[in-house]
Design a protein around this motif. Structure first.
Motif, PDB file in Angstrom:
ATOM      1  N   LEU A   8      48.098  55.523  43.143  1.00  0.00           N
ATOM      2  CA  LEU A   8      48.185  56.901  43.626  1.00  0.00           C
ATOM      3  C   LEU A   8      49.055  57.034  44.877  1.00  0.00           C
ATOM      4  O   LEU A   8      49.798  57.996  45.016  1.00  0.00           O
ATOM      5  N   TYR A   9      48.940  56.085  45.791  1.00  0.00           N
ATOM      6  CA  TYR A   9      49.526  56.289  47.112  1.00  0.00           C
ATOM      7  C   TYR A   9      50.569  55.250  47.531  1.00  0.00           C
ATOM      8  O   TYR A   9      51.172  55.387  48.584  1.00  0.00           O
ATOM      9  N   VAL A  10      50.772  54.196  46.782  1.00  0.00           N
ATOM     10  CA  VAL A  10      51.773  53.151  47.008  1.00  0.00           C
ATOM     11  C   VAL A  10      51.519  52.346  48.291  1.00  0.00           C
ATOM     12  O   VAL A  10      51.512  51.131  48.275  1.00  0.00           O
ATOM     13  N   SER A  11      51.307  53.028  49.415  1.00  0.00           N
ATOM     14  CA  SER A  11      51.110  52.355  50.698  1.00  0.00           C
ATOM     15  C   SER A  11      49.991  53.066  51.463  1.00  0.00           C
ATOM     16  O   SER A  11      49.994  54.290  51.555  1.00  0.00           O
ATOM     17  N   VAL A  12      49.047  52.284  51.992  1.00  0.00           N
ATOM     18  CA  VAL A  12      47.902  52.848  52.711  1.00  0.00           C
ATOM     19  C   VAL A  12      47.730  52.112  54.031  1.00  0.00           C
ATOM     20  O   VAL A  12      47.877  50.893  54.107  1.00  0.00           O
ATOM     21  N   ASN A  13      47.404  52.877  55.062  1.00  0.00           N
ATOM     22  CA  ASN A  13      47.171  52.350  56.402  1.00  0.00           C
ATOM     23  C   ASN A  13      45.685  52.422  56.725  1.00  0.00           C
ATOM     24  O   ASN A  13      45.031  53.415  56.384  1.00  0.00           O
ATOM     25  N   ILE A  14      45.175  51.386  57.391  1.00  0.00           N
ATOM     26  CA  ILE A  14      43.787  51.411  57.839  1.00  0.00           C
ATOM     27  C   ILE A  14      43.723  50.924  59.279  1.00  0.00           C
ATOM     28  O   ILE A  14      44.527  50.085  59.695  1.00  0.00           O
ATOM     29  N   PRO A  15      42.751  51.428  60.034  1.00  0.00           N
ATOM     30  CA  PRO A  15      42.570  50.936  61.399  1.00  0.00           C
ATOM     31  C   PRO A  15      41.769  49.627  61.391  1.00  0.00           C
ATOM     32  O   PRO A  15      41.122  49.273  60.397  1.00  0.00           O
ATOM     33  N   ASP A  16      41.796  48.939  62.518  1.00  0.00           N
ATOM     34  CA  ASP A  16      41.067  47.677  62.662  1.00  0.00           C
ATOM     35  C   ASP A  16      39.587  47.812  62.287  1.00  0.00           C
ATOM     36  O   ASP A  16      39.031  46.915  61.645  1.00  0.00           O
ATOM     37  N   ALA A  17      38.952  48.903  62.682  1.00  0.00           N
ATOM     38  CA  ALA A  17      37.519  49.071  62.401  1.00  0.00           C
ATOM     39  C   ALA A  17      37.250  49.120  60.904  1.00  0.00           C
ATOM     40  O   ALA A  17      36.256  48.570  60.429  1.00  0.00           O
ATOM     41  N   VAL A  18      38.124  49.749  60.137  1.00  0.00           N
ATOM     42  CA  VAL A  18      37.960  49.792  58.675  1.00  0.00           C
ATOM     43  C   VAL A  18      38.146  48.394  58.108  1.00  0.00           C
ATOM     44  O   VAL A  18      37.365  47.954  57.246  1.00  0.00           O
ATOM     45  N   ALA A  19      39.143  47.666  58.587  1.00  0.00           N
ATOM     46  CA  ALA A  19      39.343  46.289  58.136  1.00  0.00           C
ATOM     47  C   ALA A  19      38.097  45.456  58.418  1.00  0.00           C
ATOM     48  O   ALA A  19      37.663  44.660  57.576  1.00  0.00           O
ATOM     49  N   GLY A  20      37.502  45.656  59.573  1.00  0.00           N
ATOM     50  CA  GLY A  20      36.279  44.938  59.935  1.00  0.00           C
ATOM     51  C   GLY A  20      35.104  45.304  59.047  1.00  0.00           C
ATOM     52  O   GLY A  20      34.333  44.424  58.626  1.00  0.00           O
ATOM     53  N   GLU A  21      34.944  46.595  58.757  1.00  0.00           N
ATOM     54  CA  GLU A  21      33.852  47.029  57.881  1.00  0.00           C
ATOM     55  C   GLU A  21      34.032  46.473  56.469  1.00  0.00           C
ATOM     56  O   GLU A  21      33.062  46.049  55.831  1.00  0.00           O
ATOM     57  N   LEU A  22      35.272  46.465  55.982  1.00  0.00           N
ATOM     58  CA  LEU A  22      35.540  45.904  54.657  1.00  0.00           C
ATOM     59  C   LEU A  22      35.236  44.411  54.630  1.00  0.00           C
ATOM     60  O   LEU A  22      34.635  43.904  53.680  1.00  0.00           O
ATOM     61  N   ALA A  23      35.641  43.691  55.679  1.00  0.00           N
ATOM     62  CA  ALA A  23      35.410  42.243  55.746  1.00  0.00           C
ATOM     63  C   ALA A  23      33.919  41.926  55.795  1.00  0.00           C
ATOM     64  O   ALA A  23      33.473  40.941  55.213  1.00  0.00           O
ATOM     65  N   THR A  24      33.144  42.767  56.460  1.00  0.00           N
ATOM     66  CA  THR A  24      31.703  42.559  56.548  1.00  0.00           C
ATOM     67  C   THR A  24      31.025  42.838  55.205  1.00  0.00           C
ATOM     68  O   THR A  24      30.173  42.076  54.755  1.00  0.00           O
ATOM     69  N   ALA A  25      31.434  43.926  54.548  1.00  0.00           N
ATOM     70  CA  ALA A  25      30.805  44.327  53.290  1.00  0.00           C
ATOM     71  C   ALA A  25      31.229  43.457  52.109  1.00  0.00           C
ATOM     72  O   ALA A  25      30.413  43.127  51.249  1.00  0.00           O
ATOM     73  N   LEU A  26      32.508  43.106  52.058  1.00  0.00           N
ATOM     74  CA  LEU A  26      33.060  42.337  50.931  1.00  0.00           C
ATOM     75  C   LEU A  26      33.940  41.205  51.474  1.00  0.00           C
ATOM     76  O   LEU A  26      35.167  41.240  51.349  1.00  0.00           O
ATOM     77  N   PRO A  27      33.325  40.181  52.079  1.00  0.00           N
ATOM     78  CA  PRO A  27      34.104  39.151  52.762  1.00  0.00           C
ATOM     79  C   PRO A  27      35.086  38.382  51.884  1.00  0.00           C
ATOM     80  O   PRO A  27      36.145  37.976  52.360  1.00  0.00           O
ATOM     81  N   GLU A  28      34.769  38.188  50.620  1.00  0.00           N
ATOM     82  CA  GLU A  28      35.701  37.436  49.767  1.00  0.00           C
ATOM     83  C   GLU A  28      36.975  38.234  49.483  1.00  0.00           C
ATOM     84  O   GLU A  28      38.055  37.675  49.408  1.00  0.00           O
ATOM     85  N   GLN A  29      36.843  39.549  49.315  1.00  0.00           N
ATOM     86  CA  GLN A  29      37.997  40.382  48.999  1.00  0.00           C
ATOM     87  C   GLN A  29      38.770  40.831  50.224  1.00  0.00           C
ATOM     88  O   GLN A  29      39.959  41.115  50.141  1.00  0.00           O
ATOM     89  N   PHE A  30      38.084  40.944  51.365  1.00  0.00           N
ATOM     90  CA  PHE A  30      38.714  41.551  52.531  1.00  0.00           C
ATOM     91  C   PHE A  30      38.632  40.717  53.807  1.00  0.00           C
ATOM     92  O   PHE A  30      38.680  41.271  54.898  1.00  0.00           O
TER      93      PHE A  30
END
Length: 161
Positions: free
Chosen positions: A25-47
């Motif tokens: 849908l969007y080709v390129s997406v930006n995320i802030p550090d806090a979102v990267a951290g939340e993703l890493a905590t919730a799904l550590p293998e994928q993020f």
């Protein structure tokens, strides 16, 4: 167009193995550090930090306006606060955001946003998925995504299902 995402759309689609929809849908997406951290905590293998660097269409940013972020943290979690702050900094054309409180605040900043349900409808309209219902049902069953019955019916109606 610059796109910024909060945690929820990325995490929920990753849980059901449909993260590809965001890239389509969007080709390129930006995320802030806090979102990267939340993703890493919730799904550590994928993020985890190494895995997230390998997602070519996803770019992690540090939010510069800490005062804005701190102010937003009075009402929002860290991911939402930083996603809104980053959207203003990057002059994003679209913010991927599901939570009502975050949407209300994003609206006050004049930000355009879309949630996961709107993204599914858009994916169907653009031919990226044949139907919304199976994906929506999998989000509910597998990802623990919650949707009010009226919204569920309205989404399916808008998708022509």
């Amino acid at each position: 167009m610059v796109i910024v995402s909060n945690t929820s759309p990325l995490m929920n689609l990753a849980v059901i193995g449909r993260l590809d929809l965001i890239e389509r849908l969007y080709v390129s997406v930006n995320i802030p550090d806090a979102v990267a951290g939340e993703l890493a905590t919730a799904l550590p293998e994928q993020f985890n930090s190494q895995a997230i660097k390998k997602i070519s269409w996803l770019t992690v940013h540090s939010v510069m306006n800490r005062q804005m972020t701190e102010s937003l943290l009075l009402d929002l979690d860290a991911g939402e606060a930083e996603a809104i702050a980053l959207s203003t900094e990057l002059k994003a054309g679209l913010l991927l955001l599901d939570e009502r409180r975050g949407r209300n605040i994003a609206q006050r900043f004049g930000l355009k946003f879309i949630g996961l349900m709107g993204m599914l409808i858009e994916a169907k309209r653009k031919g990226h998925v044949p139907a919304v219902k199976p994906i929506l049902d999998e989000l509910l069953a597998t990802a623990g995504f919650w949707v009010d019955n009226r919204l569920y019916a309205r989404v399916l109606q808008e998708a022509g299902e």
